[in-house]
Design a protein around this motif. Structure first.
Motif, PDB file in Angstrom:
ATOM      1  N   GLU A  76       0.978  -1.281  -0.078  1.00 45.89           N
ATOM      2  CA  GLU A  76      -0.008   0.005   0.107  1.00 45.89           C
ATOM      3  C   GLU A  76       0.866   1.356   0.065  1.00 45.89           C
ATOM      4  OE1 GLU A  76      -2.021  -0.196   3.790  1.00 45.89           O
ATOM      5  OE2 GLU A  76      -2.581   2.024   3.829  1.00 45.89           O
ATOM      6  N   ARG A  77       0.831   2.028  -1.120  1.00 48.78           N
ATOM      7  CA  ARG A  77       1.400   3.246  -1.287  1.00 48.78           C
ATOM      8  C   ARG A  77       0.703   4.465  -1.779  1.00 48.78           C
ATOM      9  NH1 ARG A  77       3.996   0.712   1.779  1.00 48.78           N
ATOM     10  NH2 ARG A  77       6.366  -0.015   1.683  1.00 48.78           N
ATOM     11  N   PRO A  78       0.932   5.675  -1.296  1.00 45.70           N
ATOM     12  CA  PRO A  78       1.720   5.833  -0.403  1.00 45.70           C
ATOM     13  C   PRO A  78       1.179   5.606   0.963  1.00 45.70           C
ATOM     14  CG  PRO A  78       0.339   7.890  -1.180  1.00 45.70           C
ATOM     15  CD  PRO A  78      -0.003   6.601  -2.243  1.00 45.70           C
ATOM     16  N   HIS A  79       2.048   5.464   1.917  1.00 43.49           N
ATOM     17  CA  HIS A  79       1.752   4.244   3.170  1.00 43.49           C
ATOM     18  C   HIS A  79       1.426   5.752   4.188  1.00 43.49           C
ATOM     19  CE1 HIS A  79       2.590   1.935   6.636  1.00 43.49           C
ATOM     20  NE2 HIS A  79       1.730   1.156   5.908  1.00 43.49           N
ATOM     21  N   LEU A  80       0.203   5.696   4.366  1.00 45.12           N
ATOM     22  CA  LEU A  80      -0.418   6.954   5.374  1.00 45.12           C
ATOM     23  C   LEU A  80       0.127   6.588   6.694  1.00 45.12           C
ATOM     24  CD1 LEU A  80      -1.635   9.502   4.718  1.00 45.12           C
ATOM     25  CD2 LEU A  80      -1.677   8.054   2.926  1.00 45.12           C
ATOM     26  N   PRO A  81      -0.093   5.408   7.218  1.00 46.47           N
ATOM     27  CA  PRO A  81       0.474   5.082   8.702  1.00 46.47           C
ATOM     28  C   PRO A  81       1.813   5.798   8.999  1.00 46.47           C
ATOM     29  CG  PRO A  81      -0.648   3.204   7.574  1.00 46.47           C
ATOM     30  CD  PRO A  81      -0.558   4.123   6.609  1.00 46.47           C
ATOM     31  N   SER A 442      -4.892   3.284  -5.832  1.00 40.18           N
ATOM     32  CA  SER A 442      -4.250   2.284  -5.484  1.00 40.18           C
ATOM     33  C   SER A 442      -4.780   1.317  -4.360  1.00 40.18           C
ATOM     34  CB  SER A 442      -2.859   2.838  -4.676  1.00 40.18           C
ATOM     35  OG  SER A 442      -2.196   3.654  -5.492  1.00 40.18           O
ATOM     36  N   ARG A 443      -5.556   2.004  -3.501  1.00 39.27           N
ATOM     37  CA  ARG A 443      -6.227   1.074  -2.301  1.00 39.27           C
ATOM     38  C   ARG A 443      -7.296   0.131  -3.001  1.00 39.27           C
ATOM     39  NH1 ARG A 443      -6.818   5.173   2.653  1.00 39.27           N
ATOM     40  NH2 ARG A 443      -4.772   4.961   3.256  1.00 39.27           N
ATOM     41  N   ASP A 444      -7.951   0.780  -4.103  1.00 39.95           N
ATOM     42  CA  ASP A 444      -9.028   0.040  -4.767  1.00 39.95           C
ATOM     43  C   ASP A 444      -8.289  -1.101  -5.335  1.00 39.95           C
ATOM     44  OD1 ASP A 444     -10.907   1.915  -4.002  1.00 39.95           O
ATOM     45  OD2 ASP A 444     -11.200   2.778  -6.072  1.00 39.95           O
TER      46      ASP A 444
END
Ligand code: SUG
Length: 464
Positions: A76-81, A442-444
């Motif tokens: 997962e990118r950009p990696h918000l965490p 990206s998440r989708d």
């Protein structure tokens, strides 16, 4: 192309190659100090779609050779965490969009670091010790901490989850978390890129115990160190990997990488040497102690070991790094012969092509053919064919224990190609990384991919 069931019938033990699928944010940010291609392509516009399709085409070509091929997912990118972990000033709002907009403004390099698709280079995901070599007869995966580069040091938690979702059966597979990066011991681990397993049977079908070569760039007692670029792999980490792999010390060798080679851009051993079966294909300047390393290998592997050396006068370090000849995949085919899967750049450089022709023509070297594949999008970031894959030697009965959706069968490859066409952008520039639509896309894409590969919820956004 053989499927997993046919492989189980054909071989007692097979080596599967698990390639990383290139992620939707593949871009050129010049993040890897000491990686010449990464630095020289900084700022260039990338094509995530082309990159992912090149990767899938390579998998198809390797599978067509009769080699068992698997896939590992992008991250997962950009990696918000990671961005949130570094602090979010309240007055700017804390939605994903606000966090992205702020980091793009105040620290675009940090945004690039949390956006890299570097998990595609699965040779750095982990070191794999096959069941047949381990005292407990299970396959061990030691996730690499990749601590040297910030953009890669955020990979290990999701890498471990992806490995566990792919190699789920705890009776047969054990996945270790990456070594801590804050301990006083110096554990810098870059995974299989610095590890080579040799076997003395040339047949793919033999159940043969392997000999293991671990190459490190740094150790406390090293007489020489690179002066310019970092040595990413440490001896302490390599030794700990061997311990966690339950390897017999009699079958394990440690060798220091040549410091000058690191300074010339050879940031992993797999940029200057590749081994398979009884063959080591290496450049003269791969190791600090060339003769000592060859002698230790011959002693451990046995007299059938063939060391095919390319001299520095035949190919200089600059050409080694530009062509990525040694980052070719050296594969044993079902008929027992070996093939070299090279990046197309090797065919375009006459000196490199001449070396390959010489190696194939030499009757003492068990290499029968070479194929050339276009993985240019990955190459521009310093990732050749061998960087893109994690080798997983599997006993025949263990092939059926792997998550079946992880194998690159013709129908799975077609499904993945259609998935890439649906979700990936054709072009990506540095300024696009702050686009909140890219995060959503990206998440989708990854959410759908976890269903295609039956991985469960491995991503942070799926667990929030
Ligand atoms: O870690 N490049 C990767 C390439 C890894 C190659 N792997 C092996 N040799 N096994 C690295 O240097 C560049 C990303 C950028 O600059 O945007 C990068 O991470």
């Amino acid at each position: 192309m053989l499927d997993a069931t046919q492989h189980t019938e054909l071989c007692l033990s097979c080596e599967a190659n698990f390639d990383g699928i290139v992620g939707p944010t593949h871009n050129y940010a010049g993040l890897s100090y000491g990686n010449v291609a990464s630095a020289s392509n900084q700022g260039r516009v990338s094509s995530p779609r082309r990159a992912a399709l090149q990767g899938l085409a390579k998998m198809e070509a390797v599978a067509a050779l009769g080699v068992l091929q698997g896939v590992l997912p992008p991250h997962e990118r950009p990696h918000l965490p990671t961005l949130r972990g570094l602090g979010v000033p309240e007055e700017h709002g804390s939605t994903d969009e606000a966090v992205l907009a702020r980091v793009a403004r105040v620290d675009p390099v940090l945004l690039a670091r949390v956006s890299s698709a570097s998990a595609m280079w699965t040779a750095n995901a982990a070191t794999v010790i096959p069941a047949i070599d381990a005292r407990d007869q299970r396959t061990h995966f030691i996730t690499a901490n990749l601590r040297e580069m910030f953009h890669r040091a955020i990979e290990p938690p999701v890498t471990a989850r992806a490995l566990r979702a792919t190699f789920q059966d705890r009776e047969r597979f054990e996945v270790f978390d990456a070594f801590p990066t804050d301990s006083r011991e110096d554990f810098g681990d870059e995974g299989a890129a610095n590890h080579t397993r040799f076997t003395t049977s040339t047949q793919n079908g033999g159940d043969v115990v392997g000999m293991h070569l671990f190459v490190y760039g740094a150790s406390r007692d090293a007489a020489r160190k690179p002066e310019k670029f970092p040595a990413r792999q440490t001896l302490s980490a390599s030794m700990r990997v061997a311990q966690l792999g339950f390897l017999s010390p009699q079958r394990t060798i440690y060798a220091q990488q040549n410091a000058d080679a690191i300074d010339a851009g050879v940031f992993h051993n797999d940029v200057i040497a590749v081994g398979n079966g009884n063959l080591l294909l290496t450049h003269e300047l791969a190791f600090e102690d060339r003769e000592g390393t060859y002698a230790a290998l011959t002693n451990t592997v046995g007299d059938s070991l063939v060391i095919a050396e390319v001299g520095a006068d035949e190919l200089g370090l600059e050409e080694v790094v530009k062509s990525y000849l040694f980052n070719s995949q050296l594969l044993t085919l079902p008929d027992g012969t070996m093939a070299l899967v090279c990046p197309s750049e090797c065919a375009e450089r006459p000196r490199v092509k001449a070396v390959i022709d010489r190696l194939i023509a030499d009757p003492h070297i068990p290499l029968s053919r070479a194929i050339f594949l276009d993985v240019r999008e990955s190459m521009r970031n310093g990732g050749g064919p061998a960087c893109l894959r994690l080798r997983v030697p599997l006993a025949a009965q263990d092939v059926a224990r792997v998550n079946p959706q992880a194998f690159a069968t013709p129908s799975k490859l077609a499904e993945l190609r259609a998935w890439v066409e649906r979700h990936y952008r054709d072009e990506l520039a540095a300024t696009d990384l702050a686009d909140p639509a890219l995060l959503r896309e990206s998440r989708d894409a990854l959410d759908e991919l976890t269903r295609i590969l039956d991985l469960g919820s491995i991503y942070d956004f799926q667990r929030a």
